[in-house]
Design a protein around this motif. Structure first.
Motif, PDB file in Angstrom:
ATOM      1  N   SER A 175       0.814  -1.219   0.000  1.00  0.00           N
ATOM      2  CA  SER A 175       0.000   0.000   0.000  1.00  0.00           C
ATOM      3  C   SER A 175       0.842   1.260   0.000  1.00  0.00           C
ATOM      4  O   SER A 175       0.314   2.358  -0.228  1.00  0.00           O
ATOM      5  N   PHE A 176       2.150   1.153   0.220  1.00  0.00           N
ATOM      6  CA  PHE A 176       3.024   2.322   0.231  1.00  0.00           C
ATOM      7  C   PHE A 176       3.508   2.704  -1.167  1.00  0.00           C
ATOM      8  O   PHE A 176       4.275   3.655  -1.315  1.00  0.00           O
ATOM      9  N   ALA A 177       3.068   1.987  -2.185  1.00  0.00           N
ATOM     10  CA  ALA A 177       3.536   2.261  -3.546  1.00  0.00           C
ATOM     11  C   ALA A 177       3.292   3.699  -3.967  1.00  0.00           C
ATOM     12  O   ALA A 177       4.095   4.291  -4.705  1.00  0.00           O
ATOM     13  N   SER A 178       2.191   4.284  -3.502  1.00  0.00           N
ATOM     14  CA  SER A 178       1.865   5.662  -3.879  1.00  0.00           C
ATOM     15  C   SER A 178       2.542   6.699  -2.995  1.00  0.00           C
ATOM     16  O   SER A 178       2.485   7.894  -3.282  1.00  0.00           O
ATOM     17  N   ARG A 179       3.206   6.249  -1.916  1.00  0.00           N
ATOM     18  CA  ARG A 179       3.817   7.188  -0.972  1.00  0.00           C
ATOM     19  C   ARG A 179       5.337   7.181  -1.016  1.00  0.00           C
ATOM     20  O   ARG A 179       5.984   7.970  -0.321  1.00  0.00           O
ATOM     21  N   VAL A 180       5.905   6.263  -1.806  1.00  0.00           N
ATOM     22  CA  VAL A 180       7.362   6.190  -1.894  1.00  0.00           C
ATOM     23  C   VAL A 180       7.781   6.242  -3.354  1.00  0.00           C
ATOM     24  O   VAL A 180       6.957   6.121  -4.257  1.00  0.00           O
ATOM     25  N   GLN A 181       9.066   6.409  -3.573  1.00  0.00           N
ATOM     26  CA  GLN A 181       9.608   6.441  -4.921  1.00  0.00           C
ATOM     27  C   GLN A 181      10.170   5.064  -5.260  1.00  0.00           C
ATOM     28  O   GLN A 181      11.153   4.631  -4.676  1.00  0.00           O
ATOM     29  N   GLY A 182       9.503   4.395  -6.193  1.00  0.00           N
ATOM     30  CA  GLY A 182       9.937   3.058  -6.575  1.00  0.00           C
ATOM     31  C   GLY A 182       9.161   1.989  -5.839  1.00  0.00           C
ATOM     32  O   GLY A 182       8.094   2.225  -5.281  1.00  0.00           O
ATOM     33  N   ARG A 183       9.702   0.796  -5.847  1.00  0.00           N
ATOM     34  CA  ARG A 183       9.058  -0.336  -5.169  1.00  0.00           C
ATOM     35  C   ARG A 183       9.227  -0.174  -3.659  1.00  0.00           C
ATOM     36  O   ARG A 183      10.327   0.140  -3.182  1.00  0.00           O
ATOM     37  N   PRO A 184       8.185  -0.396  -2.863  1.00  0.00           N
ATOM     38  CA  PRO A 184       8.319  -0.265  -1.404  1.00  0.00           C
ATOM     39  C   PRO A 184       9.351  -1.251  -0.845  1.00  0.00           C
ATOM     40  O   PRO A 184       9.374  -2.425  -1.236  1.00  0.00           O
ATOM     41  N   ILE A 185      10.183  -0.751   0.053  1.00  0.00           N
ATOM     42  CA  ILE A 185      11.146  -1.590   0.766  1.00  0.00           C
ATOM     43  C   ILE A 185      11.046  -1.264   2.247  1.00  0.00           C
ATOM     44  O   ILE A 185      10.633  -0.163   2.628  1.00  0.00           O
ATOM     45  N   ALA A 186      11.418  -2.215   3.087  1.00  0.00           N
ATOM     46  CA  ALA A 186      11.264  -2.034   4.529  1.00  0.00           C
ATOM     47  C   ALA A 186      12.429  -2.648   5.281  1.00  0.00           C
ATOM     48  O   ALA A 186      13.043  -3.618   4.822  1.00  0.00           O
TER      49      ALA A 186
END
Length: 434
Positions: free
Chosen positions: A230-241
Motif C-alpha cells: 500500500s506504500f507504492a503511492s507514498r514512496v519512490q519506486g518499489r516499497p522496501i522495509a
C-alpha cells in the motif's frame, strides 16, 4: 495458575509495580559479578521476598530459576529479561523486573476460554531460532505455534494480556478446541483492527515512513496482507522495509540509491545494537503484493551490501541453531555433527558467498548454503553449487522438516555420484546465483 514455562513478549510498562520489593544486590555485589549474574541475584532476592513463593533454586542447565509457588513447581528463563534490562537505569530496571515477575502470576492462556482468547490473539515476527534453547528442555506440547513466513523468520501467535504477551503453544490449541488455521485467522483479524500508526520519518533523500505505535506490534503490521504494498503511492519506486528489531519498521522506496543505502545502514546498525533483534536485511513485495526478501540487481557496492545483510542474518541464525542443537545432542548423548555456515567475499566484486563443509566419513546436518565444499580427504576438496548437489545427488540430502532454518541429513555420495559432482565443481570466483 498457568504461569509456568512461558516465553514472554514485551509490553509497555504498567502503571504500578506488580511484584513485591526486596533488597537488590549491593553496589559492591554489582561491581563484583557480571551483569547476567547480577540480574539473577536481583530476581532471586525479589522472589524470596514474595511470601507466596516457597522455594527458589538456580536452573541446573539454563539461565533461569526453578520456583515452587503454592505447591506448584516450574521454571522461569531470564535471557529475554536480561536483554530488556541490561541498559536501563537502576530504578527503571527494577520496575521492569517487578512487572516481569508480576506477569508470572497473572491469568494466562491456560485458563482463558477460546471465546475470550480469540479476541486477544495477535501475530508477531521473531527470528527463526527464537525460543529454541528453552524448547529443547520442554515437551512437544510446549512447542510454540508458528509459521515460516520469511527466510530465517517465524510468525508466532501471542495472547495480548495486560502485563505481557504470552506465546501460544500447541497444548493451548488443544485446550481451546481450536485449529491452527482458526487461531491465525483470528490473530490477523485482530491485527487488521490495530491502527497503522504510520508517520513521515524523513523527506530526504526521498520519503521514509515509520510505523510508530508504541504497542510493541510495529513489525507485525508487515504481516497484514497488502500493508507494505500500500506504500507504492507514498514512496519512490518499489516499497522496501527494514525491521531490525521488534519495535522498528521503516518503509521507503528503492528508486533512490541514497535512500536504499540509508535504510541498509540503519538496518545494520540497529540490528547490531538491538537487544531483541530481528533482521538486518531489507524486504519488498513481489508482483502479487507478497512480502519477500529484497535483493538489488547488479554487482555494484550497494547490491553487495544488500546481499551481505541477508548473509549476516543467515550466519546469525544458523550459528544460534547449531548451539541449541549441540546442547540437545550432548544432553541425549547423540553423536550428531551440526555443520557450520560460513561466508567469504569474492575477490573480483566483493560479493558475499555462503558455504558449508561436507567431509568424507562424517554425515553432518548441513545448512543450506550457496556452495558445498566436498572434502574427500585432508587438503583435498572441491566446491559445488548447492543447486548442483541437489540435482546430482538428491538421495544424499534429506530435509529435516522440523528444523528452521532448514538443515539436511546427509549420506556421502557413492563413487559414481561423486564423480558427477566433481564434474560440476566451480571456482569461487566463477560462482553465479541460480
Amino acid at each position: 495458575m498457568g504461569f509456568w514455562d512461558r516465553l514472554f513478549g514485551r509490553k509497555a510498562p504498567a502503571a504500578e509495580p506488580a511484584a513485591p520489593t526486596a533488597p537488590a544486590p549491593t553496589a559492591n555485589e554489582a561491581r563484583s559479578v557480571d551483569p547476567r549474574e547480577y540480574l539473577l541475584k536481583q530476581v532471586e532476592a525479589l522472589l524470596r521476598a514474595d511470601t507466596t513463593v516457597e522455594k527458589v533454586e538456580r536452573h541446573p542447565e539454563s539461565y533461569g530459576l526453578n520456583i515452587t509457588r503454592a505447591g506448584r513447581q516450574g521454571s522461569v528463563f531470564l535471557d529475554n529479561l536480561y536483554a530488556d534490562t541490561r541498559e536501563l537505569p537502576p530504578e527503571q530496571r527494577l520496575h521492569v523486573i517487578q512487572r516481569f515477575l508480576g506477569s508470572l502470576w497473572q491469568e494466562g492462556p491456560d485458563t482463558l476460554p477460546w471465546e475470550e482468547v480469540r479476541e486477544r490473539l495477535l501475530p508477531v515476527l521473531r527470528a527463526s531460532t527464537f525460543g529454541m534453547a528453552q524448547l529443547a528442555q520442554l515437551g512437544p506440547d510446549r512447542e510454540m505455534v508458528s509459521r515460516r513466513t520469511l527466510p530465517f523468520l517465524l510468525e508466532l501467535l501471542v495472547v495480548d494480556l495486560p502485563e505481557s504477551a504470552m506465546f501460544v503453544q500447541r497444548r493451548h490449541l488443544q485446550e481451546w478446541g481450536a485449529s491452527e488455521d482458526e487461531a491465525f485467522a483470528a490473530a490477523h483479524a485482530n491485527l487488521a483492527n490495530l491502527s497503522d500508526g504510520v508517520e513521515l520519518y524523513d523527506r530526504e533523500p526521498s520519503p521514509i515512513w515509520s510505523v510508530d505505535t508504541g504497542d510493541t506490534y510495529e513489525t507485525s503490521r508487515l504481516l497484514h496482507p497488502g500493508f507494505l504494498a500500500s506504500f507504492a503511492s507514498r514512496v519512490q519506486g518499489r516499497p522496501i522495509a527494514i525491521l531490525p528489531e521488534r519495535a522498528t519498521l521503516l518503509i521507503a522506496g528503492d528508486a533512490n540509491p541514497d535512500t536504499v543505502a540509508r535504510l541498509c545502514e540503519s538496518g545494520d546498525r540497529e540490528y547490531e545494537a538491538a537487544s531483541r533483534r530481528l533482521t538486518p536485511a531489507l524486504y519488498t513485495v513481489d508482483d502479487t503484493g507478497r512480502v519477500v526478501p529484497y535483493l538489488r540487481p547488479g554487482d555494484d557496492a550497494l547490491a553487495q551490501q544488500m546481499r551481505l545483510a541477508h548473509v549476516r542474518l543467515a550466519l546469525s541464525e544458523y550459528t544460534a541453531q547449531k548451539e541449541s542443537l549441540d546442547k540437545v545432542h550432548q544432553a541425549r548423548d547423540a553423536d550428531v555433527f551440526v555443520a557450520n555456515l560460513s561466508a567469504v567475499f569474492r575477490k573480483k566484486d566483493g560479493r558475499p558467498i555462503t558455504y558449508c563443509v561436507w567431509t568424507h566419513d562424517v554425515d553432518p546436518l548441513l545448512p543450506r548454503a550457496d556452495m558445498v565444499s566436498m572434502n574427500e580427504a585432508p587438503m583435498a576438496y572441491f566446491l559445488v553449487p548447492w543447486a548442483e548437489v541437489e540435482r546430482l545427488a538428491p538421495g544424499c540430502l534429506t530435509l529435516v522438516p522440523e528444523l528452521w532454518p532448514p538443515r539436511y541429513r546427509t549420506t556421502w555420495p557413492a563413487p559414481e555420484v561423486l564423480e558427477r559432482l566433481r564434474a560440476a565443481q566451480v571456482d569461487l570466483e566463477d560462482y553465479e546465483e541460480p
